[in-house]
Design an enzyme around this catalytic site. Structure first.
Site, PDB file in Angstrom:
ATOM      1  N   LYS A  81      -1.906  -1.483  14.574  1.00  0.00           N
ATOM      2  CA  LYS A  81      -3.072  -2.323  14.256  1.00  0.00           C
ATOM      3  C   LYS A  81      -4.361  -1.559  14.561  1.00  0.00           C
ATOM      4  O   LYS A  81      -4.453  -0.865  15.581  1.00  0.00           O
ATOM      5  CB  LYS A  81      -2.998  -3.612  15.080  1.00  0.00           C
ATOM      6  CG  LYS A  81      -4.043  -4.658  14.704  1.00  0.00           C
ATOM      7  CD  LYS A  81      -3.836  -5.938  15.514  1.00  0.00           C
ATOM      8  CE  LYS A  81      -4.849  -7.019  15.160  1.00  0.00           C
ATOM      9  NZ  LYS A  81      -4.697  -8.238  15.979  1.00  0.00           N
ATOM     10  N   SER A 156      -4.966 -12.605  13.423  1.00  0.00           N
ATOM     11  CA  SER A 156      -5.711 -11.507  12.869  1.00  0.00           C
ATOM     12  C   SER A 156      -4.843 -10.324  12.434  1.00  0.00           C
ATOM     13  O   SER A 156      -5.279  -9.505  11.644  1.00  0.00           O
ATOM     14  CB  SER A 156      -6.734 -11.009  13.900  1.00  0.00           C
ATOM     15  OG  SER A 156      -6.077 -10.453  15.042  1.00  0.00           O
ATOM     16  N   SER A 180      -2.524 -13.873  17.313  1.00  0.00           N
ATOM     17  CA  SER A 180      -2.620 -12.881  16.231  1.00  0.00           C
ATOM     18  C   SER A 180      -1.390 -12.028  15.991  1.00  0.00           C
ATOM     19  O   SER A 180      -1.332 -11.283  15.020  1.00  0.00           O
ATOM     20  CB  SER A 180      -3.807 -11.966  16.472  1.00  0.00           C
ATOM     21  OG  SER A 180      -4.984 -12.689  16.228  1.00  0.00           O
TER      22      SER A 180
HETATM   23  N1  GLN Z   1      -6.919 -16.968  15.365  1.00  0.00           N
HETATM   24  C1  GLN Z   1      -7.324 -16.605  16.682  1.00  0.00           C
HETATM   25  C2  GLN Z   1      -8.811 -16.368  16.698  1.00  0.00           C
HETATM   26  O1  GLN Z   1      -9.368 -16.362  15.668  1.00  0.00           O
HETATM   27  C3  GLN Z   1      -6.505 -15.440  17.088  1.00  0.00           C
HETATM   28  C4  GLN Z   1      -7.185 -14.248  17.623  1.00  0.00           C
HETATM   29  C5  GLN Z   1      -6.270 -13.222  18.154  1.00  0.00           C
HETATM   30  O2  GLN Z   1      -5.186 -13.528  18.610  1.00  0.00           O
HETATM   31  N2  GLN Z   1      -6.748 -11.995  18.147  1.00  0.00           N
HETATM   32  O3  GLN Z   1      -9.407 -16.195  17.702  1.00  0.00           O
END
Ligand code: GLN
Length: 526
Positions: A81, A156, A180
């Site tokens: 990532k 994400s 995420s």
């Molecule tokens: N959807 C969550 C957010 O927008 C997840 C973020 C993450 O786990 N990096 O904050």
């Protein structure tokens, strides 16, 4: 030949590498070819390291030929990532503000996978600075869900999940601050694990919210996630939050589940607050069937109350922006990243403001504003302080639940993959998508998502989330591998065998910039 190699799991590939049936160069080339043929449509990668990957694979092959003792995953390719720093590849966190930035060091997890002999294939797409649940907030355009190109791959870490689901990498690394890793795994039919907070080093992971962030594996099987976790996990003196303790072999934990396939004596708690109203019917149906399967395997199913989970999203969306606004203050155009000088010049502050205005996307700006407000003098106690209190209550809900049960389960996400553009207009509807995953981050406990079938109404993957007490990650692997083995026994094949064959030509699909930053991608073509 090359297509076949991309269908193998990391564990299967490792066996073939050890026996000499396949070389790492062949395995790596097969994945690079696959990326070349499908990634024009999927857009899982922001950067592909063609030459470096093949060079490294050749090195591993010659070490093996010389009789060197190599780790279990030596020679196996992996996708990383883009939130993780890599010495030889750009690391942008999918933001314009870091476009082209090549860090002067490797994140500890990247250094560990390199020293284990794994082959980094490239960097995967994500929501900018890991803020989002759909990958639509990437400054470089969204990733498409391999199951349906008109739908999101989750976020994400949609790039890592889509790369693994589309056979563009056997395994990948992700980061999970509020879901995420688990939510993209859920909507792409893959496996994702958020380890116990402190179980995997964050040194060199571009920080989103430091009290929540964890790095973890993405894979097509529970065993593969365990193998990667064994490589990246363990104490790191460079991360002050890293737990200094001996972890058991997660591989052994997963193999135990695969072999024994029994849940006798396991008490499984169903969290009442993480299901029911608001959950897609097909998600609930598959989840209920999974509970029946657990019972047949000998588990005792208990309904568990976690009353404070109701406030998890509200607490998270104060704590996260507060910490993010502070973490992102370092992108000031002075030390690294984009620099925009206003016409006719300007003061240092004006240059910083212009750079941040041009470099950050709309969701990042929204959270910086929200976080700065929540932390401002006079409001700190009312917002951040209260959210931290709620966080303690959520942790207590977990403690109380784990006195009664060994593991907690829920659907990994309330719905299957949604369509592009369906939640970007209303940020709250995007945030609500994280209801199932956020509690584990707030409490620091580990969570795993694995596929449990396709929703009848749309034919898209549904994920099961399993959570264990802190430090009990091994429990997730044994339980997850048991469920996976039992499900596959019934299906007769892994879920990704059902991935629709599709036109994968790069020209066929047009990848547009993220909504809010341009036009949206065209609808699905599957
Ligand atoms: N959807 C969550 C957010 O927008 C997840 C973020 C993450 O786990 N990096 O904050």
């Amino acid at each position: 030949m090359s297509t076949d190699l991309t269908r193998l799991t990391a564990a299967q590939l490792s066996e073939k590498l050890v026996s000499g049936e396949v070389s790492s160069v062949e395995a790596t080339r097969a994945h690079l070819d696959r990326i070349d043929s499908v990634d024009g449509a999927i857009h899982a990668y922001l950067h592909v390291a063609h030459d470096a990957a093949l060079e490294r694979a050749a090195e591993i092959d010659s070490q093996r030929a010389a009789g060197a003792s190599l780790g279990a995953l030596a020679g196996v390719p992996i996708a990383v990532k883009d939130v993780l720093c890599t010495l030889d590849m750009p690391s942008t966190a999918a933001s314009k503000i870091l476009e082209g930035w090549i860090p002067p060091y490797d994140a500890t997890v990247v250094a560990r996978l390199r020293s284990a002999g794994m082959i980094p294939l490239g960097k995967t797409n994500m929501d900018e600075f890991a803020m989002g649940s759909s990958t639509e907030y990437s400054a470089y355009g969204p990733t498409r869900n391999p199951w349906d190109h008109g739908r999101i791959p989750g976020g994400s870490g949609g790039g890592s999940a889509a790369a693994v689901a589309a056979f563009e990498a056997p395994v990948a690394l992700g980061s999970d601050t509020g879901g995420s890793i688990r939510q993209p795994a859920s909507v792409t039919g893959t496996v994702g694990v958020k380890p116990t907070y402190g179980g995997v080093s964050r040194y060199g992971a571009i920080a989103l919210a430091s009290s929540l962030d964890q790095v973890g594996p993405v894979s097509r099987t529970v065993l593969d996630a365990a193998l990667v976790h064994d490589v990246i996990g363990g104490h790191d003196p460079r991360d002050s939050t890293s737990l200094d303790e001996m972890w058991p072999s997660f591989e052994a934990a997963a193999r135990k589940g695969q072999q024994e396939r029994s849940l006798k004596g396991v008490r499984v708690g169903v969290v009442k607050q993480l299901g029911g109203e608001g959950f897609q019917a097909g998600v609930t149906q598959r989840f209920t069937e999974a509970l029946a399967l657990m019972e047949r395997a000998g588990a005792e199913i208990v309904e568990v109350e976690a009353p404070n989970f109701e406030y998890a999203i509200a607490a998270y969306y104060l704590i996260l922006p507060a910490e993010a606004s502070s973490n992102l203050a370092k992108f000031d155009s002075v030390r690294f990243g984009l620099r925009v000088t206003p016409e006719g010049g300007g003061t240092v502050e004006q240059v910083m403001a212009a750079s941040r205005e041009a470099g950050f996307g709309p969701e990042v700006k929204r959270r910086i504003i929200l976080g700065t407000y929540a932390l401002s003098a006079g409001y700190y106690d009312a917002y951040y302080g209260s959210a931290q209190k709620v966080r303690t209550l959520i942790q207590r809900d977990f403690d109380a639940a784990f006195e009664k049960v060994d593991l907690l389960v829920s659907p990994s996400a309330p719905t299957t993959a949604f369509e592009f553009g369906s939640k970007t207009e209303d940020p709250l509807s995007m945030y609500l998508n994280d209801i199932t995953t956020i509690p584990a981050n707030l409490a620091g406990v580990p969570g795993l998502s694995l596929p449990i079938g396709l929703a009848p109404e749309d034919g898209l993957p549904v994920g099961l989330q399993v959570m264990a007490p802190a430090r009990e990650d091994a429990r997730l692997y044994t339980f997850g591998a048991t469920i996976e083995a039992l499900l596959e026994e019934g299906w007769g094949h892994p879920i990704l065998d059902l991935l629709p064959a599709q036109p994968v030509s790069g020209e066929a699909a047009h990848i547009a910039p993220a909504p809010g930053q341009g036009t949206e991608p065209e609808g699905g073509t599957l």
